[in-house]
Design a protein around this motif. Structure first.
Motif, PDB file in Angstrom:
ATOM      1  N   ILE A 147      29.592  -9.514 -16.486  1.00  0.00           N
ATOM      2  CA  ILE A 147      28.664  -9.397 -17.619  1.00  0.00           C
ATOM      3  C   ILE A 147      28.735  -7.999 -18.215  1.00  0.00           C
ATOM      4  O   ILE A 147      28.497  -7.019 -17.532  1.00  0.00           O
TER       5      ILE A 147
ATOM      6  N   LEU B 249      12.625  -4.988 -24.469  1.00  0.00           N
ATOM      7  CA  LEU B 249      13.349  -5.685 -25.530  1.00  0.00           C
ATOM      8  C   LEU B 249      12.465  -5.788 -26.768  1.00  0.00           C
ATOM      9  O   LEU B 249      11.265  -5.945 -26.675  1.00  0.00           O
TER      10      LEU B 249
ATOM     11  N   VAL C 292      19.223  -6.551 -27.673  1.00  0.00           N
ATOM     12  CA  VAL C 292      20.265  -7.008 -26.767  1.00  0.00           C
ATOM     13  C   VAL C 292      19.796  -6.837 -25.330  1.00  0.00           C
ATOM     14  O   VAL C 292      19.496  -5.722 -24.903  1.00  0.00           O
ATOM     15  N   PRO C 293      19.695  -7.940 -24.566  1.00  0.00           N
ATOM     16  CA  PRO C 293      19.286  -7.772 -23.174  1.00  0.00           C
ATOM     17  C   PRO C 293      20.421  -7.143 -22.359  1.00  0.00           C
ATOM     18  O   PRO C 293      21.578  -7.506 -22.525  1.00  0.00           O
ATOM     19  N   THR C 294      20.087  -6.169 -21.531  1.00  0.00           N
ATOM     20  CA  THR C 294      21.123  -5.557 -20.710  1.00  0.00           C
ATOM     21  C   THR C 294      20.794  -5.783 -19.244  1.00  0.00           C
ATOM     22  O   THR C 294      19.638  -5.909 -18.868  1.00  0.00           O
ATOM     23  N   LEU C 295      21.825  -5.810 -18.460  1.00  0.00           N
ATOM     24  CA  LEU C 295      21.659  -6.132 -17.051  1.00  0.00           C
ATOM     25  C   LEU C 295      21.286  -4.904 -16.247  1.00  0.00           C
ATOM     26  O   LEU C 295      20.487  -4.956 -15.335  1.00  0.00           O
ATOM     27  N   ARG C 296      21.892  -3.792 -16.594  1.00  0.00           N
ATOM     28  CA  ARG C 296      21.824  -2.647 -15.689  1.00  0.00           C
ATOM     29  C   ARG C 296      20.766  -1.622 -16.043  1.00  0.00           C
ATOM     30  O   ARG C 296      20.223  -0.976 -15.176  1.00  0.00           O
ATOM     31  N   GLU C 297      20.459  -1.455 -17.336  1.00  0.00           N
ATOM     32  CA  GLU C 297      19.451  -0.446 -17.636  1.00  0.00           C
ATOM     33  C   GLU C 297      18.132  -1.112 -17.979  1.00  0.00           C
ATOM     34  O   GLU C 297      18.094  -2.242 -18.466  1.00  0.00           O
ATOM     35  N   ASP C 298      17.047  -0.394 -17.701  1.00  0.00           N
ATOM     36  CA  ASP C 298      15.728  -0.920 -17.997  1.00  0.00           C
ATOM     37  C   ASP C 298      15.342  -0.555 -19.409  1.00  0.00           C
ATOM     38  O   ASP C 298      15.376   0.608 -19.785  1.00  0.00           O
ATOM     39  N   LYS C 299      15.014  -1.543 -20.215  1.00  0.00           N
ATOM     40  CA  LYS C 299      14.450  -1.209 -21.516  1.00  0.00           C
ATOM     41  C   LYS C 299      13.560  -2.328 -21.983  1.00  0.00           C
ATOM     42  O   LYS C 299      13.704  -3.470 -21.562  1.00  0.00           O
TER      43      LYS C 299
ATOM     44  N   ARG D 293      16.227 -11.083 -16.066  1.00  0.00           N
ATOM     45  CA  ARG D 293      15.316 -10.030 -15.625  1.00  0.00           C
ATOM     46  C   ARG D 293      14.042  -9.994 -16.418  1.00  0.00           C
ATOM     47  O   ARG D 293      13.026  -9.518 -15.943  1.00  0.00           O
ATOM     48  N   TYR D 294      14.148 -10.424 -17.680  1.00  0.00           N
ATOM     49  CA  TYR D 294      12.978 -10.302 -18.515  1.00  0.00           C
ATOM     50  C   TYR D 294      12.019 -11.443 -18.268  1.00  0.00           C
ATOM     51  O   TYR D 294      11.019 -11.573 -18.924  1.00  0.00           O
TER      52      TYR D 294
ATOM     53  N   VAL E  40      14.843 -13.172 -27.728  1.00  0.00           N
ATOM     54  CA  VAL E  40      13.867 -12.317 -27.062  1.00  0.00           C
ATOM     55  C   VAL E  40      12.461 -12.791 -27.376  1.00  0.00           C
ATOM     56  O   VAL E  40      11.601 -12.864 -26.499  1.00  0.00           O
TER      57      VAL E  40
ATOM     58  N   ASP F 112      27.682  -4.788 -20.531  1.00  0.00           N
ATOM     59  CA  ASP F 112      26.612  -4.145 -21.276  1.00  0.00           C
ATOM     60  C   ASP F 112      27.249  -3.577 -22.531  1.00  0.00           C
ATOM     61  O   ASP F 112      28.432  -3.257 -22.518  1.00  0.00           O
ATOM     62  N   PRO F 113      26.502  -3.480 -23.613  1.00  0.00           N
ATOM     63  CA  PRO F 113      27.133  -2.958 -24.827  1.00  0.00           C
ATOM     64  C   PRO F 113      27.529  -1.492 -24.664  1.00  0.00           C
ATOM     65  O   PRO F 113      26.700  -0.606 -24.776  1.00  0.00           O
TER      66      PRO F 113
ATOM     67  N   SER G  44      21.876 -11.941 -18.108  1.00  0.00           N
ATOM     68  CA  SER G  44      21.246 -10.748 -18.664  1.00  0.00           C
ATOM     69  C   SER G  44      19.833 -11.018 -19.174  1.00  0.00           C
ATOM     70  O   SER G  44      19.047 -10.094 -19.314  1.00  0.00           O
ATOM     71  N   THR G  45      19.483 -12.281 -19.447  1.00  0.00           N
ATOM     72  CA  THR G  45      18.113 -12.536 -19.907  1.00  0.00           C
ATOM     73  C   THR G  45      17.151 -12.772 -18.745  1.00  0.00           C
ATOM     74  O   THR G  45      15.947 -12.767 -18.937  1.00  0.00           O
TER      75      THR G  45
ATOM     76  N   GLN H  15       9.794 -14.049 -24.627  1.00  0.00           N
ATOM     77  CA  GLN H  15       8.497 -13.392 -24.463  1.00  0.00           C
ATOM     78  C   GLN H  15       7.363 -14.391 -24.611  1.00  0.00           C
ATOM     79  O   GLN H  15       6.375 -14.336 -23.888  1.00  0.00           O
TER      80      GLN H  15
ATOM     81  N   ILE I   7      20.201  -8.104  -8.489  1.00  0.00           N
ATOM     82  CA  ILE I   7      20.999  -7.326  -9.435  1.00  0.00           C
ATOM     83  C   ILE I   7      21.496  -6.034  -8.793  1.00  0.00           C
ATOM     84  O   ILE I   7      22.624  -5.617  -8.988  1.00  0.00           O
TER      85      ILE I   7
END
Lengths: 322, 317
Positions: free
Chosen positions: A257, B266, B257-264, A218-219, A190, A259-260, A215-216, A194, A242
């Protein structure tokens, strides 16, 4: 400036010839097979695909390390093949494995000096000033502590910062980042992403970010290009892709993919059967059709899908959307 | 239920030229049968060393190896190396090493490689062993005619399945998986996770999954252990860890942890994990912890939080 095209790629092919005993022609590995896209000034785009889909070959062709077999690459409207050495100073390369990318016998100063020496950039004093500037920029501070160190004395994250510093030392307009964080720990990832985003915004760089980890994405970037078996199958803005993936391959990729979520342990995932095709003899028609659950008999297995635009800025190469 | 694995105060120190590295420092936990425990933490936190300590795969520079391990009722520390090899390794516990798909012998056909534990532990003839290999290949989803292939003829995902077949071939009760999918593509990863889940139910296995990929670990985990600098900092049900981590380190880890579906937004954890040679006294996470206070200079106890999980932090005393 914002909407102007920095890099334009038209119908790019890169085939590697495969021979037996060095002279009997067997066929071509079609690592990149008809790819079109453009990158605007200051825009970050992501290429997503599985290993062996040709994304690293694409990166190396954009960098000018491979000659394209067919098609052309235009940088600021000029053909890449004619630009020669000058182009190398306009594009920075961030490698996947930072330790492998840094010469072990050079210290930080020497590593950052090297591109400037090769490209005859600036005077001695100017070069020294620039080294300090980029080290500050990638936050390898205090600079004095790092400038004399050798790569093995740095942690993985610091090594990757150094690689980023080296890629921007000549003020390029375009960065090619080939899986820049896949070798790093999750908590450092991360931080590096950034940093990369900060660098990109600060200098208004065009970035081609190549990854297999959606998953990375989007950032970091604005548009995603999904690559499957040497072709781009879907191009769309990140959020749009997405929320509304159109190509069956993209859908499968997004579904795979996790999500936790502790619920994951109690259910099975639906995964398309089989493996990506060989690029030596790719299947006729759509290359995803042997694994696709929506395939149209007589069409998908015969004709290569055209590119359709079902939504604004959202392109997909699939017969379902004709 | 009797635990299948019980570890008490396990220590594994290595000797190096710079001093003694305390890679695993006083780790205690229990595993009930048919669970799946995920061990997460940054690289260098001692996850893989813990696996090696359980399997007694010790390097030559081992300084201290102490504590108690009960595997399936056997007191493993009382066995000598030869007994341990015969009775425990591959009979009761098997191991899928990190980057195992690249550790297949390139000049031996995969079928013969997978059969090897059977020759050593079960004294089977070659024919019987190869029949078992074919069964194992069917279980993990490798086409049966791959028995006669060499590793380079297989894709990464298939090689990983072969290695998993090798771990299952002697019907162990506990399988330790060290980063089983980290080098694979997303779709292959999902496929292997599906296979592991199916096998677990079919053969009533217990898993220990070591990984730093928290998103993927949630595919398998029922219990979770968070390690930091050689020690356990949080231990409990996976649901608690994923949804509401309590230790400041676990919280930071989940936030990164990067997630695909929810916005947060990091986050990342500033600083570096401490050196395991002379680790800091007191809480080992304190120098990087946003919630540290005066008590953190002293070693925190293992707190039983609401009887549902254990947390090594002064905040919950």
């Amino acid at each position: 400036m914002e909407d102007q095209v920095l890099l334009q790629v038209k119908d790019l092919h890169k085939w590697f010839e495969l021979r037996k005993w060095g002279f009997i022609h067997i066929g071509f590995v079609r690592a990149v097979d008809g790819v079109d896209f453009d990158i605007h000034y200051g825009e970050a785009v992501t290429f997503v695909g599985e290993s062996g889909c040709g994304k690293s070959t694409l990166a190396r062709t954009i960098l000018g390390l491979y000659q394209p077999t067919r098609g052309e690459i235009l940088f600021e409207g000029k053909r890449l093949q004619r630009l020669g050495r000058w182009y190398r100073s306009q594009v920075g390369y961030i490698q996947q494995d930072p330790y492998g990318a840094l010469p072990p016998f050079m210290n930080v100063r020497r590593i950052l000096l090297e591109p400037m020496v090769i490209n005859h950039w600036g005077s001695k004093a100017k070069r020294e000033k620039r080294i300090r500037e980029v080290l500050e920029e990638v936050k390898l501070t205090p600079v004095e502590d790092f400038i004399g160190k050798f790569p093995h004395m740095l942690s993985g994250g610091q090594q990757q910062r150094l690689v980023i510093a080296r890629s921007i030392v000549l003020n390029p307009k375009l960065l090619v980042a080939d899986e820049p964080v896949s070798m790093l720990d999750a908590s450092v990832r991360v931080e590096i992403l950034q940093l990369l985003e900060g660098v990109q915004k600060a200098h208004n760089l065009g970035v081609a970010y190549i990854t297999h980890d959606l998953s990375t994405v989007r950032y970091f970037s604005e548009r995603i290009f999904v690559m499957y078996a040497a072709k781009l199958v879907e191009k769309a803005p990140v959020q749009e892709l997405i929320r509304n993936p159109l190509h069956p391959y993209t859908q499968a990729l997004l579904d795979a993919i996790p999500d936790p979520d502790p619920e994951n342990a109690h259910k099975f995932k639906e995964v398309p059967p089989g493996e990506p095709p060989s690029l030596l003899r790719p299947p006729l028609g759509c290359r995803f059709h042997p694994r696709c659950k929506h395939k149209i008999e007589g069409l998908c297995d015969k004709e290569v899908p055209k590119e359709f635009e079902p939504g604004p800025g959202h392109y997909v190469s699939c017969w379902l959307y004709k | 239920m009797d635990p299948i694995l019980k570890v008490e105060d396990l220590k594994l120190y290595f000797r190096t030229t710079k001093g003694v590295v305390q890679a695993v420092d006083g780790v205690s936990f229990e595993l009930v049968p048919q669970t799946a425990m995920v061990i997460v933490g940054e690289s260098g936190c001692g996850k893989s060393s813990l696996a090696k300590a359980i399997l007694r795969l010790l390097p030559r520079n081992t300084h201290t190896y102490a504590g108690n391990i009960y595997i399936d009722g056997i007191e493993a520390m009382k066995l000598n190396d030869e007994q341990f090899r015969r009775e425990v390794r591959w009979r009761r516990i098997s191991y899928v090493a990190q980057a195992a798909m690249n550790s297949l012998n390139p000049v031996v056909k995969v079928g013969n490689q997978v059969a090897e534990p059977l020759f050593i532990h079960n004294n089977l003839t070659k024919e019987e062993a190869l029949n078992r290999v074919i069964e194992a290949f069917q279980i993990v989803g490798v086409p049966v005619d791959f028995v006669d292939r060499y590793p380079f003829e297989l894709s990464g995902g298939m090689r990983q399945r072969v290695v998993i077949a090798m771990a299952l071939i002697t019907n162990p009760k506990l399988v330790i998986l060290d980063e089983p999918t980290s080098a694979l593509d997303v779709l292959t990863q999902a496929n292997i996770m599906n296979a592991l889940k199916r096998i677990k139910e079919e053969f009533e296995l217990t898993y220990i999954l070591i990984t730093h990929d928290i998103s993927t670990s949630s595919e398998l985990a029922l219990d979770a252990m968070v390690m930091y600098a050689g020690q356990i900092v949080e231990l409990g049900k996976a649901g608690h860890f994923y949804l509401e981590p309590l230790h400041p380190y676990s919280q930071k880890l989940m936030a990164s942890v990067p997630t695909l579906r929810e916005d947060k937004e990091l986050e990342f954890i500033p600083g570096q994990p401490p050196s395991l040679i002379n680790p800091p006294t007191g809480c080992r996470f304190a120098p990087r912890c946003p919630k540290r206070f005066s008590a953190c200079d002293h070693e925190p106890p293992m707190v039983n939080y609401k009887d549902e999980r254990k947390i090594k932090c002064h905040l919950y005393t």
